[in-house]
Enzyme design. Sequence first.
Site, PDB file in Angstrom:
ATOM      1  N   SER A 129       3.116 -69.974 -62.871  1.00 14.36           N
ATOM      2  CA  SER A 129       2.830 -70.430 -64.133  1.00 14.36           C
ATOM      3  C   SER A 129       3.761 -71.253 -64.726  1.00 14.36           C
ATOM      4  O   SER A 129       3.627 -72.119 -65.559  1.00 14.36           O
ATOM      5  CB  SER A 129       2.194 -69.218 -65.165  1.00 14.36           C
ATOM      6  OG  SER A 129       3.394 -68.433 -65.325  1.00 14.36           O
ATOM      7  N   PHE A 130       5.089 -70.983 -64.660  1.00  7.40           N
ATOM      8  CA  PHE A 130       6.268 -71.764 -65.227  1.00  7.40           C
ATOM      9  C   PHE A 130       6.429 -73.138 -64.666  1.00  7.40           C
ATOM     10  O   PHE A 130       6.971 -74.008 -65.268  1.00  7.40           O
ATOM     11  CB  PHE A 130       7.505 -70.927 -65.034  1.00  7.40           C
ATOM     12  CG  PHE A 130       7.959 -70.791 -63.560  1.00  7.40           C
ATOM     13  CD1 PHE A 130       8.536 -71.706 -62.689  1.00  7.40           C
ATOM     14  CD2 PHE A 130       7.655 -69.518 -62.835  1.00  7.40           C
ATOM     15  CE1 PHE A 130       8.828 -71.560 -61.355  1.00  7.40           C
ATOM     16  CE2 PHE A 130       7.746 -69.155 -61.440  1.00  7.40           C
ATOM     17  CZ  PHE A 130       8.453 -70.157 -60.763  1.00  7.40           C
TER      18      PHE A 130
ATOM     19  N   ASP B 189       9.115 -59.027 -67.967  1.00  2.45           N
ATOM     20  CA  ASP B 189       8.032 -59.270 -66.646  1.00  2.45           C
ATOM     21  C   ASP B 189       8.811 -58.698 -65.293  1.00  2.45           C
ATOM     22  O   ASP B 189       9.219 -59.603 -64.459  1.00  2.45           O
ATOM     23  CB  ASP B 189       7.931 -60.651 -66.679  1.00  2.45           C
ATOM     24  CG  ASP B 189       6.872 -61.034 -65.682  1.00  2.45           C
ATOM     25  OD1 ASP B 189       5.936 -60.076 -65.443  1.00  2.45           O
ATOM     26  OD2 ASP B 189       6.463 -62.294 -65.349  1.00  2.45           O
TER      27      ASP B 189
END
Length: 370
Positions: free
Chosen positions: A49-50, A164
């Site tokens: 997602s980064f 995370d």
Amino acid sequence: MNIQSNNSPNLSNNIVSKQVYYAHPPPTIDPNDPVQISFPTTEVVGHGSFGVVFATVIQETNEKVAIKKVLQDKRFKNRELEIMKMLSHINIIDLKYFFYERDSQDEIYLNLILEYMPQSLYQRLRHFVHQRTPMSRLEIKYYMFQLFKSLNYLHHFANVCHRDIKPQNLLVDPETWSLKLCDFGSAKQLKPTEPNVSYICSRYYRAPELIFGATNYTNQIDIWSSGCVMAELLLGQPMFPGESGIDQLVEIIKILGTPSKQEICSMNPNYMEHKFPQIKPIPLSRVFKKEDDQTVEFLADVLKYDPLERFNALQCLCSPYFDELKLDDGKINQITTDLKLLEFDENVELGHLSPDELSSVKKKLYPKSK
């Protein structure tokens, strides 16, 4: 800060040159002075997602590195660079340089030039699952010790919560069994007076206090996630495979039973009056049928509802579960030595302890003879 165009002309052999900044500048270098490095353009080796990750080699030093390219979203605070500049530990991926660049749409990207590791723990586990063979219990033990070692440093010295922890964010070398924690995109220095978002951490590894919507959680959420990682390495699949946020809690309750009122109070007092179906816990020895008592007891100490009852990272390192790695015993001792497993900077990693606590911890941490 210098922001470069990312359409710099390539040389005939596809080498690009960039002005970059040291993450940990040598004493003789001004941190605001860029240095020039060059590297071949390469294909993507990872994404999330980064953004994307490339692997390449810095020409000037012949050093293999990973370059993580992250879009600077103006709506969100990006703490990753500032946190990584603070960190220096053998079990945390090293940030070497960074630079910014702008694309043709005028978007700004942060590029993090990181130490390279061959694969993630997720990829390593998939290898064994596909082979239909379990990962060696000794290899698991080495990976988990290094993970807790990184968290002890992160939590106590840097006061940073990773938020995370999952197999995809643990990088390993399958030849040496070295492990390094990576991806600090969700990391934050937690302050007791400052609320935090509860929708953090990947679902299978989310601590129950997060599922209960707590906003004043602690670094102990990383310990729960680490227990879930260990369970997955032992089982070959996630221990709590919830299909949604609430289903995640159902999966946890199915094994650990319904939390007590006291445990609910510790996770989030707002749920004290909520009525939950009363489910009895399943003994972990039935979930981990192939594991010895010491392994099961260790997991029980890590996977506790109450964050205050859950082992912290240093308690994990001192657990009898890891005693095997501390024996003065041929091959094991050589791996321990090569990984610098029992090398601790007492001022940094153990600096939060009183003299009596330090003495007690050292007896449990340092090598034992058979």
